[in-house]
Design an enzyme around this catalytic site. Structure first.
Site, PDB file in Angstrom:
ATOM      1  N   TRP A  43      34.963  42.813  30.466  1.00 23.14           N
ATOM      2  CA  TRP A  43      36.430  43.147  30.100  1.00 23.14           C
ATOM      3  C   TRP A  43      36.956  42.137  29.262  1.00 23.14           C
ATOM      4  O   TRP A  43      38.200  42.396  29.218  1.00 23.14           O
ATOM      5  CB  TRP A  43      36.888  43.054  31.662  1.00 23.14           C
ATOM      6  CG  TRP A  43      36.514  42.113  32.539  1.00 23.14           C
ATOM      7  CD1 TRP A  43      36.893  40.536  32.597  1.00 23.14           C
ATOM      8  CD2 TRP A  43      35.260  41.954  33.407  1.00 23.14           C
ATOM      9  NE1 TRP A  43      36.436  39.953  33.161  1.00 23.14           N
ATOM     10  CE2 TRP A  43      35.133  40.545  33.861  1.00 23.14           C
ATOM     11  CE3 TRP A  43      34.433  42.802  33.770  1.00 23.14           C
ATOM     12  CZ2 TRP A  43      34.180  40.205  34.624  1.00 23.14           C
ATOM     13  CZ3 TRP A  43      33.292  42.448  34.522  1.00 23.14           C
ATOM     14  CH2 TRP A  43      33.223  41.235  35.043  1.00 23.14           C
ATOM     15  N   ARG A  44      36.399  41.129  28.773  1.00 22.44           N
ATOM     16  CA  ARG A  44      37.112  40.341  28.112  1.00 22.44           C
ATOM     17  C   ARG A  44      36.987  40.636  26.453  1.00 22.44           C
ATOM     18  O   ARG A  44      37.565  39.948  25.600  1.00 22.44           O
ATOM     19  CB  ARG A  44      36.403  38.950  27.904  1.00 22.44           C
ATOM     20  CG  ARG A  44      36.879  38.161  29.437  1.00 22.44           C
ATOM     21  CD  ARG A  44      36.786  36.656  29.365  1.00 22.44           C
ATOM     22  NE  ARG A  44      36.878  36.147  30.570  1.00 22.44           N
ATOM     23  CZ  ARG A  44      36.083  35.236  30.987  1.00 22.44           C
ATOM     24  NH1 ARG A  44      35.348  34.628  30.673  1.00 22.44           N
ATOM     25  NH2 ARG A  44      36.802  34.676  32.474  1.00 22.44           N
ATOM     26  N   GLU A  56      40.264  43.610  37.057  1.00 17.88           N
ATOM     27  CA  GLU A  56      41.009  42.541  37.909  1.00 17.88           C
ATOM     28  C   GLU A  56      40.866  43.286  39.356  1.00 17.88           C
ATOM     29  O   GLU A  56      41.030  42.389  40.273  1.00 17.88           O
ATOM     30  CB  GLU A  56      42.595  42.332  37.410  1.00 17.88           C
ATOM     31  CG  GLU A  56      42.790  41.548  36.178  1.00 17.88           C
ATOM     32  CD  GLU A  56      42.212  40.299  36.097  1.00 17.88           C
ATOM     33  OE1 GLU A  56      41.796  39.607  37.272  1.00 17.88           O
ATOM     34  OE2 GLU A  56      41.931  39.577  35.054  1.00 17.88           O
ATOM     35  N   TYR A 101      35.728  46.306  50.325  1.00 22.53           N
ATOM     36  CA  TYR A 101      37.054  46.417  50.207  1.00 22.53           C
ATOM     37  C   TYR A 101      37.581  47.840  49.475  1.00 22.53           C
ATOM     38  O   TYR A 101      38.183  47.986  48.537  1.00 22.53           O
ATOM     39  CB  TYR A 101      37.872  45.309  49.375  1.00 22.53           C
ATOM     40  CG  TYR A 101      37.573  43.921  50.084  1.00 22.53           C
ATOM     41  CD1 TYR A 101      38.120  43.516  51.024  1.00 22.53           C
ATOM     42  CD2 TYR A 101      36.577  43.236  49.660  1.00 22.53           C
ATOM     43  CE1 TYR A 101      38.018  42.233  51.646  1.00 22.53           C
ATOM     44  CE2 TYR A 101      36.213  41.864  50.187  1.00 22.53           C
ATOM     45  CZ  TYR A 101      36.905  41.423  51.227  1.00 22.53           C
ATOM     46  OH  TYR A 101      36.335  40.328  51.953  1.00 22.53           O
ATOM     47  N   TYR A 139      48.887  38.753  42.063  1.00 19.90           N
ATOM     48  CA  TYR A 139      47.971  38.471  41.384  1.00 19.90           C
ATOM     49  C   TYR A 139      47.654  39.387  40.227  1.00 19.90           C
ATOM     50  O   TYR A 139      47.461  39.070  38.947  1.00 19.90           O
ATOM     51  CB  TYR A 139      46.450  37.885  42.093  1.00 19.90           C
ATOM     52  CG  TYR A 139      45.624  37.667  41.339  1.00 19.90           C
ATOM     53  CD1 TYR A 139      45.362  36.445  40.910  1.00 19.90           C
ATOM     54  CD2 TYR A 139      44.480  38.541  40.664  1.00 19.90           C
ATOM     55  CE1 TYR A 139      44.389  35.753  39.919  1.00 19.90           C
ATOM     56  CE2 TYR A 139      43.485  38.217  39.844  1.00 19.90           C
ATOM     57  CZ  TYR A 139      43.470  36.968  39.340  1.00 19.90           C
ATOM     58  OH  TYR A 139      42.552  36.323  38.498  1.00 19.90           O
ATOM     59  N   ASP A 157      45.615  32.266  42.927  1.00 16.97           N
ATOM     60  CA  ASP A 157      44.806  32.845  44.057  1.00 16.97           C
ATOM     61  C   ASP A 157      44.088  31.652  44.549  1.00 16.97           C
ATOM     62  O   ASP A 157      44.499  30.506  44.415  1.00 16.97           O
ATOM     63  CB  ASP A 157      43.662  34.002  43.605  1.00 16.97           C
ATOM     64  CG  ASP A 157      42.649  33.299  42.688  1.00 16.97           C
ATOM     65  OD1 ASP A 157      42.659  32.160  42.347  1.00 16.97           O
ATOM     66  OD2 ASP A 157      41.589  33.932  42.562  1.00 16.97           O
ATOM     67  N   CYS A 227      43.022  14.383  36.748  1.00 17.08           N
ATOM     68  CA  CYS A 227      42.774  14.911  38.141  1.00 17.08           C
ATOM     69  C   CYS A 227      42.668  13.717  39.244  1.00 17.08           C
ATOM     70  O   CYS A 227      41.796  12.854  39.067  1.00 17.08           O
ATOM     71  CB  CYS A 227      41.589  15.683  38.346  1.00 17.08           C
ATOM     72  SG  CYS A 227      41.015  16.113  40.040  1.00 17.08           S
TER      73      CYS A 227
HETATM   74 FE1  SF4 Z   1      38.093  19.797  39.610  1.00 23.47          FE
HETATM   75 FE2  SF4 Z   1      36.658  17.654  39.379  1.00 23.47          FE
HETATM   76 FE3  SF4 Z   1      37.899  18.668  37.466  1.00 23.47          FE
HETATM   77 FE4  SF4 Z   1      39.175  17.607  39.365  1.00 23.47          FE
HETATM   78  S1  SF4 Z   1      37.913  16.577  37.901  1.00 23.47           S
HETATM   79  S2  SF4 Z   1      39.800  19.660  38.518  1.00 23.47           S
HETATM   80  S3  SF4 Z   1      37.966  18.207  41.027  1.00 23.47           S
HETATM   81  S4  SF4 Z   1      36.197  19.844  38.581  1.00 23.47           S
END
Ligand code: SF4
Length: 382
Positions: A43-44, A56, A101, A139, A157, A227
């Site tokens: 689908w891409r 989707e 579903y 979504y 999601d 992160c």
């Molecule tokens: Fe997810 Fe690890 Fe990336 Fe943080 S560093 S967004 S926990 S994969």
């Protein structure tokens, strides 16, 4: 002149967003990673709204690997919206069989008919109009709008909320319905408004391939340096969830009613759980005693026929999202009465080899080998 996507594909230096704020760096890193690593999924290969919509819908609650063969078969059988709209529910359910579903398939067919009737056979191009179609929620409308019509809306999601909770070390429980707007505002800040479709797919891809629910592959993560959960070494603490009640278990009882080498199959009513799918007669047990009497009563009420419950054939289990089923199946004979349905939409007496023509739910599929064996023994005993 190349866009950044083409630059990445052709190994040319990309033009970075010079604002250097954190959201723009996160989205740059995500897009660069996606353009280098996106999987060659069927689908891409297109931005055709019909194919994007089908993919989707199928991908809702379902793993990509499981969806691929279903998508290929579906597109082969229904290559465009018109062919789907002109089809019937049984054909669509048969192709959907095993994907689960089933309301998704029923709604998709209803939506296809509406699009043909009211939108000249083309998916509507605004998110508000997409949202009016059966089975198209926030979504799917955001995904189709972004990929096919370039409308900047962030998808949300479970995958996306998990990434955002970890990225911002956000303690808001992701399964709390009141938190939806909260995560939407995070997602909207990060959205790439020039490439909404690719950006949304990049986030989804990250959730599926790298920032997985368990054991995220942080060493390969393109946004690791931003992160907060990673920096604080607190990944197992995110996302947080409100603990839910345990899943209820329903005890079911079913009858394989044999007559002249055929057995009785009933079609569930079109609306409701597993609507339009076929199954053998049966229902929920309300007490654990006098099982044969309960089964005979259920069958009489559903079909108008009196049965003789002979022997137990087997016990089967299946888990759905919100409940689990344990089912006992009995071999039965037909004593008296004519079929007069109360509840089921249709009935058929079928030979065992005819079952592949009828879309059935998973629990029935688990029973099929045993039903075949019981029917074969019946024939041998003649
Ligand atoms: Fe997810 Fe690890 Fe990336 Fe943080 S560093 S967004 S926990 S994969």
């Amino acid at each position: 002149m190349y866009g950044n996507r083409e630059r990445i594909k052709k190994n040319k230096p990309i033009i970075l967003d010079m604002k250097k704020n954190i959201p723009s760096q996160i989205r740059n890193n995500l897009l660069q990673w996606y353009w280098k690593n996106d999987r060659n999924l069927p689908w891409r290969q297109t931005k055709d709204p019909y194919r994007v919509w089908i993919s989707e819908v199928m991908l809702q609650q379902t793993r990509i690997e499981a969806v691929i063969p279903y998508f290929m078969r579906f597109i082969e059988r229904f290559p465009d919206l018109k062919s789907l709209a002109e089809s019937d529910l049984q054909s669509v359910l048969k192709l959907w069989e095993g994907l689960g579903y089933y309301a998704r398939a029923r709604n998709m067919l209803k939506a296809a008919k509406i699009i043909c009737d009211q939108y000249q056979g083309r998916l509507p191009e605004t998110r508000d109009e997409l949202l009016l179609l059966p089975g198209v929620g926030e979504y799917i409308s955001a995904a189709v709008a972004g990929i096919s019509f370039h409308i900047p809306v962030a998808v949300i999601d479970g995958n996306v909320k998990r990434i955002l909770a970890r990225l911002f070390a956000d303690p808001t429980p992701i399964n709390d319905t009141s938190a939806k707007r909260h995560f939407e505002s995070h997602a909207e800040k990060l959205l790439d408004r020039e490439n909404p479709g690719d950006y949304n797919q990049a986030v989804m891809e990250l959730g599926q391939m790298i920032c997985k629910p368990r054991n995220p592959v942080c060493t390969d993560c393109p946004i690791q340096q931003y992160c907060e959960a990673f920096k604080k070494k607190r990944i197992p603490q995110y996302p947080q969830k409100i603990s839910k009640k345990s899943i209820p278990l329903k005890q079911m009882i079913y009858a394989m009613i044999l007559k002249d080498g055929k057995y009785l199959l009933l079609k569930r009513p079109a609306n409701g759980l597993l609507g339009g799918l076929w199954e053998i007669p049966g229902g929920e047990l309300h007490q654990k005693t006098r099982l044969k009497k309960q089964l005979a009563d259920i069958v009489l009420s559903q079909t108008g026929i009196r049965i003789e419950v002979k022997r137990k054939l087997g016990i089967f289990s299946h888990a759905y999202t919100h409940f689990k089923l344990d089912a006992i199946v009995y071999l039965c004979g037909c004593k008296s009465g004519e079929i007069c349905l109360n509840g089921p939409a249709e009935h058929r007496w079928i030979l065992p080899e005819e079952i592949p023509h009828y879309p059935c739910h998973k629990l029935i599929h688990k029973m099929v080998p045993m039903l075949h064996e019981a029917a074969a023994k019946w024939v041998r005993a003649l």
